[in-house]
Design a protein around this motif. Sequence first.
Motif, PDB file in Angstrom:
ATOM      1  N   ARG A 151       0.830  -1.209   0.000  1.00  0.00           N
ATOM      2  CA  ARG A 151       0.000   0.000   0.000  1.00  0.00           C
ATOM      3  C   ARG A 151       0.863   1.257   0.000  1.00  0.00           C
ATOM      4  O   ARG A 151       0.594   2.202  -0.750  1.00  0.00           O
ATOM      5  CB  ARG A 151      -0.925  -0.005   1.225  1.00  0.00           C
ATOM      6  N   LEU A 152       1.906   1.282   0.822  1.00  0.00           N
ATOM      7  CA  LEU A 152       2.806   2.431   0.852  1.00  0.00           C
ATOM      8  C   LEU A 152       3.511   2.596  -0.488  1.00  0.00           C
ATOM      9  O   LEU A 152       3.627   3.714  -1.018  1.00  0.00           O
ATOM     10  CB  LEU A 152       3.844   2.263   1.961  1.00  0.00           C
ATOM     11  N   ALA A 153       3.985   1.491  -1.053  1.00  0.00           N
ATOM     12  CA  ALA A 153       4.683   1.552  -2.342  1.00  0.00           C
ATOM     13  C   ALA A 153       3.767   2.086  -3.429  1.00  0.00           C
ATOM     14  O   ALA A 153       4.176   2.915  -4.252  1.00  0.00           O
ATOM     15  CB  ALA A 153       5.196   0.163  -2.722  1.00  0.00           C
ATOM     16  N   LEU A 154       2.516   1.629  -3.425  1.00  0.00           N
ATOM     17  CA  LEU A 154       1.576   2.074  -4.451  1.00  0.00           C
ATOM     18  C   LEU A 154       1.231   3.549  -4.271  1.00  0.00           C
ATOM     19  O   LEU A 154       1.089   4.290  -5.253  1.00  0.00           O
ATOM     20  CB  LEU A 154       0.305   1.220  -4.409  1.00  0.00           C
ATOM     21  N   CYS A 155       1.127   4.003  -3.031  1.00  0.00           N
ATOM     22  CA  CYS A 155       0.878   5.430  -2.768  1.00  0.00           C
ATOM     23  C   CYS A 155       2.023   6.281  -3.307  1.00  0.00           C
ATOM     24  O   CYS A 155       1.799   7.309  -3.958  1.00  0.00           O
ATOM     25  CB  CYS A 155       0.700   5.677  -1.277  1.00  0.00           C
ATOM     26  N   GLN A 156       3.249   5.866  -3.026  1.00  0.00           N
ATOM     27  CA  GLN A 156       4.410   6.612  -3.514  1.00  0.00           C
ATOM     28  C   GLN A 156       4.460   6.614  -5.042  1.00  0.00           C
ATOM     29  O   GLN A 156       4.802   7.632  -5.671  1.00  0.00           O
ATOM     30  CB  GLN A 156       5.706   6.019  -2.959  1.00  0.00           C
ATOM     31  N   TYR A 157       4.112   5.486  -5.627  1.00  0.00           N
ATOM     32  CA  TYR A 157       4.099   5.398  -7.091  1.00  0.00           C
ATOM     33  C   TYR A 157       3.030   6.318  -7.682  1.00  0.00           C
ATOM     34  O   TYR A 157       3.280   7.041  -8.648  1.00  0.00           O
ATOM     35  CB  TYR A 157       3.856   3.953  -7.522  1.00  0.00           C
ATOM     36  N   ARG A 158       1.833   6.316  -7.078  1.00  0.00           N
ATOM     37  CA  ARG A 158       0.760   7.194  -7.565  1.00  0.00           C
ATOM     38  C   ARG A 158       1.155   8.668  -7.423  1.00  0.00           C
ATOM     39  O   ARG A 158       0.915   9.483  -8.312  1.00  0.00           O
ATOM     40  CB  ARG A 158      -0.524   6.946  -6.783  1.00  0.00           C
ATOM     41  N   LEU A 159       1.752   9.029  -6.289  1.00  0.00           N
ATOM     42  CA  LEU A 159       2.196  10.413  -6.086  1.00  0.00           C
ATOM     43  C   LEU A 159       3.270  10.795  -7.096  1.00  0.00           C
ATOM     44  O   LEU A 159       3.307  11.937  -7.584  1.00  0.00           O
ATOM     45  CB  LEU A 159       2.725  10.588  -4.663  1.00  0.00           C
ATOM     46  N   PHE A 160       4.136   9.850  -7.409  1.00  0.00           N
ATOM     47  CA  PHE A 160       5.157  10.083  -8.428  1.00  0.00           C
ATOM     48  C   PHE A 160       4.509  10.395  -9.779  1.00  0.00           C
ATOM     49  O   PHE A 160       4.877  11.369 -10.451  1.00  0.00           O
ATOM     50  CB  PHE A 160       6.052   8.848  -8.518  1.00  0.00           C
ATOM     51  N   ILE A 161       3.522   9.597 -10.168  1.00  0.00           N
ATOM     52  CA  ILE A 161       2.828   9.795 -11.448  1.00  0.00           C
ATOM     53  C   ILE A 161       2.098  11.135 -11.456  1.00  0.00           C
ATOM     54  O   ILE A 161       2.168  11.899 -12.426  1.00  0.00           O
ATOM     55  CB  ILE A 161       1.832   8.652 -11.706  1.00  0.00           C
ATOM     56  N   LEU A 162       1.392  11.437 -10.353  1.00  0.00           N
ATOM     57  CA  LEU A 162       0.624  12.681 -10.278  1.00  0.00           C
ATOM     58  C   LEU A 162       1.519  13.912 -10.251  1.00  0.00           C
ATOM     59  O   LEU A 162       1.104  14.994 -10.664  1.00  0.00           O
ATOM     60  CB  LEU A 162      -0.275  12.664  -9.033  1.00  0.00           C
ATOM     61  N   GLY A 163       2.743  13.744  -9.757  1.00  0.00           N
ATOM     62  CA  GLY A 163       3.632  14.889  -9.614  1.00  0.00           C
ATOM     63  C   GLY A 163       4.564  15.123 -10.794  1.00  0.00           C
ATOM     64  O   GLY A 163       5.317  16.098 -10.797  1.00  0.00           O
ATOM     65  N   LEU A 164       4.514  14.245 -11.811  1.00  0.00           N
ATOM     66  CA  LEU A 164       5.410  14.410 -12.952  1.00  0.00           C
ATOM     67  C   LEU A 164       5.168  15.744 -13.643  1.00  0.00           C
ATOM     68  O   LEU A 164       4.031  16.111 -13.928  1.00  0.00           O
ATOM     69  CB  LEU A 164       5.209  13.272 -13.964  1.00  0.00           C
ATOM     70  N   GLY A 165       6.240  16.486 -13.878  1.00  0.00           N
ATOM     71  CA  GLY A 165       6.125  17.799 -14.503  1.00  0.00           C
ATOM     72  C   GLY A 165       7.405  18.173 -15.206  1.00  0.00           C
ATOM     73  O   GLY A 165       8.285  17.328 -15.431  1.00  0.00           O
ATOM     74  N   PRO A 166       7.563  19.435 -15.551  1.00  0.00           N
ATOM     75  CA  PRO A 166       8.748  19.864 -16.303  1.00  0.00           C
ATOM     76  C   PRO A 166      10.035  19.965 -15.488  1.00  0.00           C
ATOM     77  O   PRO A 166      11.107  20.095 -16.056  1.00  0.00           O
ATOM     78  CB  PRO A 166       8.337  21.249 -16.825  1.00  0.00           C
ATOM     79  N   ASP A 167       9.925  19.917 -14.148  1.00  0.00           N
ATOM     80  CA  ASP A 167      11.116  20.003 -13.305  1.00  0.00           C
ATOM     81  C   ASP A 167      11.780  18.622 -13.216  1.00  0.00           C
ATOM     82  O   ASP A 167      11.327  17.739 -12.493  1.00  0.00           O
ATOM     83  CB  ASP A 167      10.727  20.502 -11.909  1.00  0.00           C
ATOM     84  N   LYS A 168      12.867  18.446 -13.959  1.00  0.00           N
ATOM     85  CA  LYS A 168      13.514  17.138 -14.038  1.00  0.00           C
ATOM     86  C   LYS A 168      14.089  16.693 -12.697  1.00  0.00           C
ATOM     87  O   LYS A 168      14.046  15.504 -12.354  1.00  0.00           O
ATOM     88  CB  LYS A 168      14.617  17.169 -15.094  1.00  0.00           C
ATOM     89  N   GLU A 169      14.635  17.629 -11.927  1.00  0.00           N
ATOM     90  CA  GLU A 169      15.209  17.282 -10.627  1.00  0.00           C
ATOM     91  C   GLU A 169      14.133  16.786  -9.675  1.00  0.00           C
ATOM     92  O   GLU A 169      14.329  15.807  -8.937  1.00  0.00           O
ATOM     93  CB  GLU A 169      15.921  18.501 -10.031  1.00  0.00           C
ATOM     94  N   GLN A 170      12.995  17.472  -9.673  1.00  0.00           N
ATOM     95  CA  GLN A 170      11.886  17.070  -8.805  1.00  0.00           C
ATOM     96  C   GLN A 170      11.367  15.700  -9.213  1.00  0.00           C
ATOM     97  O   GLN A 170      11.032  14.866  -8.360  1.00  0.00           O
ATOM     98  CB  GLN A 170      10.774  18.118  -8.891  1.00  0.00           C
ATOM     99  N   ASN A 171      11.298  15.449 -10.522  1.00  0.00           N
ATOM    100  CA  ASN A 171      10.861  14.142 -11.011  1.00  0.00           C
ATOM    101  C   ASN A 171      11.790  13.035 -10.530  1.00  0.00           C
ATOM    102  O   ASN A 171      11.341  11.956 -10.128  1.00  0.00           O
ATOM    103  CB  ASN A 171      10.805  14.142 -12.542  1.00  0.00           C
ATOM    104  N   VAL A 172      13.089  13.307 -10.569  1.00  0.00           N
ATOM    105  CA  VAL A 172      14.063  12.295 -10.151  1.00  0.00           C
ATOM    106  C   VAL A 172      13.949  12.023  -8.648  1.00  0.00           C
ATOM    107  O   VAL A 172      14.031  10.870  -8.214  1.00  0.00           O
ATOM    108  CB  VAL A 172      15.501  12.734 -10.511  1.00  0.00           C
ATOM    109  N   GLU A 173      13.763  13.062  -7.862  1.00  0.00           N
ATOM    110  CA  GLU A 173      13.600  12.879  -6.413  1.00  0.00           C
ATOM    111  C   GLU A 173      12.413  11.976  -6.108  1.00  0.00           C
ATOM    112  O   GLU A 173      12.494  11.074  -5.258  1.00  0.00           O
ATOM    113  CB  GLU A 173      13.418  14.233  -5.731  1.00  0.00           C
ATOM    114  N   ALA A 174      11.290  12.215  -6.809  1.00  0.00           N
ATOM    115  CA  ALA A 174      10.104  11.376  -6.606  1.00  0.00           C
ATOM    116  C   ALA A 174      10.365   9.956  -7.107  1.00  0.00           C
ATOM    117  O   ALA A 174       9.935   8.974  -6.481  1.00  0.00           O
ATOM    118  CB  ALA A 174       8.903  11.988  -7.334  1.00  0.00           C
ATOM    119  N   ALA A 175      11.075   9.832  -8.225  1.00  0.00           N
ATOM    120  CA  ALA A 175      11.399   8.512  -8.770  1.00  0.00           C
ATOM    121  C   ALA A 175      12.264   7.721  -7.795  1.00  0.00           C
ATOM    122  O   ALA A 175      12.080   6.511  -7.629  1.00  0.00           O
ATOM    123  CB  ALA A 175      12.114   8.663 -10.108  1.00  0.00           C
ATOM    124  N   ASN A 176      13.192   8.399  -7.137  1.00  0.00           N
ATOM    125  CA  ASN A 176      14.066   7.713  -6.179  1.00  0.00           C
ATOM    126  C   ASN A 176      13.274   7.114  -5.017  1.00  0.00           C
ATOM    127  O   ASN A 176      13.620   6.054  -4.491  1.00  0.00           O
ATOM    128  CB  ASN A 176      15.118   8.680  -5.645  1.00  0.00           C
TER     129      ASN A 176
END
Length: 458
Positions: A151-176
């Motif tokens: 459940r935690l992993a899926l929440c983090q994955y969903r937040l990662f998808i919802l937060g994807l944007g033009p800021d590449k550094e922010q995307n990488v932080e969420a991906a990590n």
Amino acid sequence: MEHTATIRTELGQFMTREDLSITQFSQMAGIEAETVHAILGKKMPFSVEQLDRVTHGMRLNPGHFYGHYIEEYLVEAVPDWRNIKPFLYRCEELNKLDFIQQTSYLWLDNTTYAPLLFEVAEDFFIHGKHAAAALLYKNIVKREGGQRSERLALCQYRLFILGLGPDKEQNVEAANRVFTLLDQLDDIDRLDALRELANVYMQRKLWDLAKDLAKDMDDEANIQYLLMHQPNKVNQEPLKSPQRPMFFYMAYSNYLRANICEAEGNYKQALQYTYAYTDLSWVKETDEETQYWLNKCKGWARSSLFLYKMLTGDVSAILDYVKCIEASQTELMPGLFKIVRAANQQDIKIDYFLKKFETDIAAFIAREKAIVTYTYKITPDLYILFLHELAHYYLSRGAFDIGFQYLIDGLEKAFEVDNTSCIIKYIGLYEHSRLFASRETDAEYKRLMDVAYQGDDD
């Protein structure tokens, strides 16, 4: 959370002020008189639908009493999920997300309500109600942050998808954050997570990470595809399906690895990966979605084969590659950049193609040059790199006026967005050709360098 009056007292005051009986108000609000009597007597909890009717009957805006409702019926009383769930959905409809935040955080410690709130978040996500879904996911992550669970992993994955944007550094932080939880996701969600993470790491040029994820995606998809087509498998619908047909993940893995090899300058290996997803005759499915993605992959393979042949020095592939990029306006400038880069690497003369697309190139440069501020840390890589390749091409062929103009324009933009790697490339190119620069060009170059030097001091 404090209110000066309860729903009961405000309703009573309204009925007194309007000189209404319980029966009269129930008719106005469209609810049963027994419900009005129960609210006034605080004898039982009531639903958000009934609250909305009371609010309407009092001629107040929808959601006027939601703060009171949380305090009086979801905090001070033992709440019923049959009331909580509709309240969450109604808050989303009215865009009163702060009440979703308050309500969800109250009950996430409750082992009964936590999985139910997660189900609501998933339903919001599936139906495109992303802001409300993100609130619930974030609260779940806060509550379960120290654990390792699906459940935690899926929440983090969903937040990662919802937060994807033009800021590449922010995307990488969420991906990590998702990367460390990949093994907690089920097989199907992990496939899509591998695809999305690989894309993010590709954008940030983290080639080794992207390559590993692409290989993992290929391995996982191969296993799943074999399981789907086991000879003795009972013919039934899977409980869960990935976002793309299963074959796509294998093909896309090779597509990604070809792109990584291109970025690393290994064009022969890029060709081999491209050949690997060119022949998809082994795909057994014939449905419409599969056909759509088959056609997509074939389109990628066609242009990529011409590209990598061109990059390995096959001049005959340039014309075919140009035909491919001409068909798509979005691919034209990236494609022309690759043609100029190939010309510089393989010493190919491409004056004909530069003349053919002269108007398109000029329009692209004028548009990008006019953009002063790049928000969200967006770096105009294509513009800066394209001008560098154009400068290199023209300077190496003695066309110094146009070559140095591209060099100065590109260097200025590289300084503007602080693209260090490109600044170094431009300086190296200028120093290599400096003897052929006019006094005006040399003065402009020194001005840019002085401005940059002074900026570092600041």
